[in-house]
Design a protein around this motif. Structure first.
Motif, PDB file in Angstrom:
ATOM      1  N   LYS A   2       0.838  -1.186   0.000  1.00 52.85           N
ATOM      2  CA  LYS A   2       0.000   0.000   0.000  1.00 52.85           C
ATOM      3  C   LYS A   2       0.881   1.246   0.000  1.00 52.85           C
ATOM      4  O   LYS A   2       1.959   1.252   0.588  1.00 52.85           O
ATOM      5  CB  LYS A   2      -0.915   0.003   1.215  1.00 52.85           C
ATOM      6  CG  LYS A   2      -1.810  -1.230   1.290  1.00 52.85           C
ATOM      7  CD  LYS A   2      -3.131  -0.918   1.912  1.00 52.85           C
ATOM      8  CE  LYS A   2      -4.007  -2.130   2.051  1.00 52.85           C
ATOM      9  NZ  LYS A   2      -4.703  -2.511   0.869  1.00 52.85           N
ATOM     10  N   ILE A   4       0.849   5.217   0.955  1.00 52.05           N
ATOM     11  CA  ILE A   4       0.182   6.283   1.698  1.00 52.05           C
ATOM     12  C   ILE A   4       0.923   7.580   1.377  1.00 52.05           C
ATOM     13  O   ILE A   4       2.118   7.713   1.640  1.00 52.05           O
ATOM     14  CB  ILE A   4       0.189   5.999   3.209  1.00 52.05           C
ATOM     15  CG1 ILE A   4      -0.468   4.641   3.498  1.00 52.05           C
ATOM     16  CG2 ILE A   4      -0.513   7.135   3.959  1.00 52.05           C
ATOM     17  CD1 ILE A   4      -0.302   4.158   4.933  1.00 52.05           C
ATOM     18  N   THR A  25       0.928  14.004   8.816  1.00 53.00           N
ATOM     19  CA  THR A  25       0.335  12.674   8.999  1.00 53.00           C
ATOM     20  C   THR A  25       1.343  11.588   8.626  1.00 53.00           C
ATOM     21  O   THR A  25       1.466  10.578   9.332  1.00 53.00           O
ATOM     22  CB  THR A  25      -0.959  12.531   8.179  1.00 53.00           C
ATOM     23  OG1 THR A  25      -1.871  13.574   8.555  1.00 53.00           O
ATOM     24  CG2 THR A  25      -1.615  11.177   8.395  1.00 53.00           C
ATOM     25  N   LEU A  29       2.856   8.605  11.092  1.00 54.63           N
ATOM     26  CA  LEU A  29       2.909   7.175  10.776  1.00 54.63           C
ATOM     27  C   LEU A  29       4.342   6.653  10.817  1.00 54.63           C
ATOM     28  O   LEU A  29       4.595   5.564  11.336  1.00 54.63           O
ATOM     29  CB  LEU A  29       2.283   6.907   9.409  1.00 54.63           C
ATOM     30  CG  LEU A  29       0.764   6.986   9.352  1.00 54.63           C
ATOM     31  CD1 LEU A  29       0.279   7.089   7.908  1.00 54.63           C
ATOM     32  CD2 LEU A  29       0.137   5.780  10.046  1.00 54.63           C
ATOM     33  N   ILE A  87      -3.662   5.786  -0.962  1.00 57.25           N
ATOM     34  CA  ILE A  87      -4.512   6.729  -0.238  1.00 57.25           C
ATOM     35  C   ILE A  87      -3.741   8.046  -0.157  1.00 57.25           C
ATOM     36  O   ILE A  87      -2.526   8.056   0.019  1.00 57.25           O
ATOM     37  CB  ILE A  87      -4.894   6.193   1.159  1.00 57.25           C
ATOM     38  CG1 ILE A  87      -5.991   7.037   1.780  1.00 57.25           C
ATOM     39  CG2 ILE A  87      -3.697   6.099   2.075  1.00 57.25           C
ATOM     40  CD1 ILE A  87      -6.645   6.370   2.988  1.00 57.25           C
ATOM     41  N   VAL A  89      -3.566  11.835   1.687  1.00 54.46           N
ATOM     42  CA  VAL A  89      -3.975  12.621   2.849  1.00 54.46           C
ATOM     43  C   VAL A  89      -3.620  14.083   2.564  1.00 54.46           C
ATOM     44  O   VAL A  89      -2.482  14.382   2.208  1.00 54.46           O
ATOM     45  CB  VAL A  89      -3.247  12.147   4.130  1.00 54.46           C
ATOM     46  CG1 VAL A  89      -3.745  12.917   5.346  1.00 54.46           C
ATOM     47  CG2 VAL A  89      -3.409  10.638   4.327  1.00 54.46           C
ATOM     48  N   CYS A 169      -5.378   5.330   8.356  1.00 51.21           N
ATOM     49  CA  CYS A 169      -4.419   4.679   7.445  1.00 51.21           C
ATOM     50  C   CYS A 169      -4.013   3.315   7.997  1.00 51.21           C
ATOM     51  O   CYS A 169      -3.948   2.331   7.254  1.00 51.21           O
ATOM     52  CB  CYS A 169      -3.191   5.561   7.249  1.00 51.21           C
ATOM     53  SG  CYS A 169      -3.486   7.058   6.278  1.00 51.21           S
ATOM     54  N   GLU A 170      -3.761   3.255   9.297  1.00 51.64           N
ATOM     55  CA  GLU A 170      -3.399   1.983   9.928  1.00 51.64           C
ATOM     56  C   GLU A 170      -4.541   0.974   9.786  1.00 51.64           C
ATOM     57  O   GLU A 170      -4.308  -0.192   9.453  1.00 51.64           O
ATOM     58  CB  GLU A 170      -3.097   2.193  11.413  1.00 51.64           C
ATOM     59  CG  GLU A 170      -1.821   2.941  11.669  1.00 51.64           C
ATOM     60  CD  GLU A 170      -1.645   3.325  13.136  1.00 51.64           C
ATOM     61  OE1 GLU A 170      -0.499   3.622  13.504  1.00 51.64           O
ATOM     62  OE2 GLU A 170      -2.638   3.340  13.899  1.00 51.64           O
ATOM     63  N   TRP A 172      -6.778   0.801   7.533  1.00 54.22           N
ATOM     64  CA  TRP A 172      -6.895   0.393   6.128  1.00 54.22           C
ATOM     65  C   TRP A 172      -5.948  -0.758   5.792  1.00 54.22           C
ATOM     66  O   TRP A 172      -6.204  -1.530   4.878  1.00 54.22           O
ATOM     67  CB  TRP A 172      -6.648   1.610   5.232  1.00 54.22           C
ATOM     68  CG  TRP A 172      -6.651   1.330   3.771  1.00 54.22           C
ATOM     69  CD1 TRP A 172      -7.622   0.708   3.033  1.00 54.22           C
ATOM     70  CD2 TRP A 172      -5.634   1.693   2.843  1.00 54.22           C
ATOM     71  NE1 TRP A 172      -7.261   0.666   1.708  1.00 54.22           N
ATOM     72  CE2 TRP A 172      -6.043   1.261   1.578  1.00 54.22           C
ATOM     73  CE3 TRP A 172      -4.405   2.354   2.970  1.00 54.22           C
ATOM     74  CZ2 TRP A 172      -5.280   1.467   0.426  1.00 54.22           C
ATOM     75  CZ3 TRP A 172      -3.658   2.557   1.832  1.00 54.22           C
ATOM     76  CH2 TRP A 172      -4.088   2.108   0.575  1.00 54.22           C
ATOM     77  N   THR A 173      -4.861  -0.920   6.551  1.00 55.60           N
ATOM     78  CA  THR A 173      -3.934  -2.020   6.271  1.00 55.60           C
ATOM     79  C   THR A 173      -4.473  -3.361   6.736  1.00 55.60           C
ATOM     80  O   THR A 173      -3.889  -4.396   6.418  1.00 55.60           O
ATOM     81  CB  THR A 173      -2.550  -1.785   6.923  1.00 55.60           C
ATOM     82  OG1 THR A 173      -2.691  -1.781   8.343  1.00 55.60           O
ATOM     83  CG2 THR A 173      -1.907  -0.493   6.428  1.00 55.60           C
TER      84      THR A 173
END
Length: 186
Positions: A2, A4, A25, A29, A87, A89, A169-170, A172-173
């Motif tokens: 993924k 991000i 953001t 992460l 994704i 942000v 985001c986390e 979504w994993t």
């Protein structure tokens, strides 16, 4: 894998500005998951690591906001990442400061970084997390406002929103984006 992507502007003078909530953001992460943003290639700064057992790339385009797509597309091509696995942000003037909104598609809504990403991807159908920064209410020019820093009474709400965006985001994993939207848009 993924991808991000956090949108923003490179350079210390922009570090804590409204326009850089996407970068902040990504930094959140990276800090949480011990991912070093140690690769500078494809007009971006990025790092790879694991979140919830899923391999991820965290990307901060170094093109300045209006050309963000120039960093996104080449990295996607190099790592063979499909649009359903990205994704983005970014900041949004149309949401109150401190609110987040997740979507699976949509227009750029006047956000120039998103215009560039949409142009370079050739589609509006990709996941995004918008972080509200509100609009100026004192006649200030939009460009001055987005490149300005948050007022002291906004900081707590915006920090909370950035943490929520990182949480999303986390999430979504490990689950579907529809489930993530249901959890975080409520």
């Amino acid at each position: 894998m993924k991808l991000i992507i956090g949108l923003g502007n490179p350079g210390k003078q922009y570090a804590q500005t409204r326009h850089n909530v996407g970068f902040i953001t990504i930094d959140e992460l990276a800090h949480r998951h011990h991912i070093e943003l140690d690769k500078e290639k494809f007009k971006g700064l990025y790092g790879t690591g694991m979140i919830n057992g899923e391999k991820v790339i965290l990307l901060k385009p170094l093109t300045y906001m209006n050309l963000s797509g120039e960093a996104v597309r080449p990295l996607m091509d190099y790592y063979n990442i499909e649009t359903e696995d990205i994704i983005v942000v970014y900041d949004d003037l149309d949401l109150p400061a401190g609110k987040i909104r997740l979507r699976t598609k949509g227009s750029a809504g006047g956000q120039n970084g998103m215009k560039s990403v949409i142009q370079h991807l050739g589609t509006q159908e990709f996941k995004r997390i918008r972080i509200g920064i509100d609009r100026p209410n004192n006649g200030m020019k939009i460009s001055d406002y987005v490149l300005g820093r948050f007022s002291p009474d906004e900081v707590q709400d915006v920090v909370h929103a950035i943490k929520q965006a990182a949480d999303a985001c986390e999430e979504w994993t490990k689950t579907t984006f529809i489930d993530v939207m249901n959890k975080f848009n409520g």
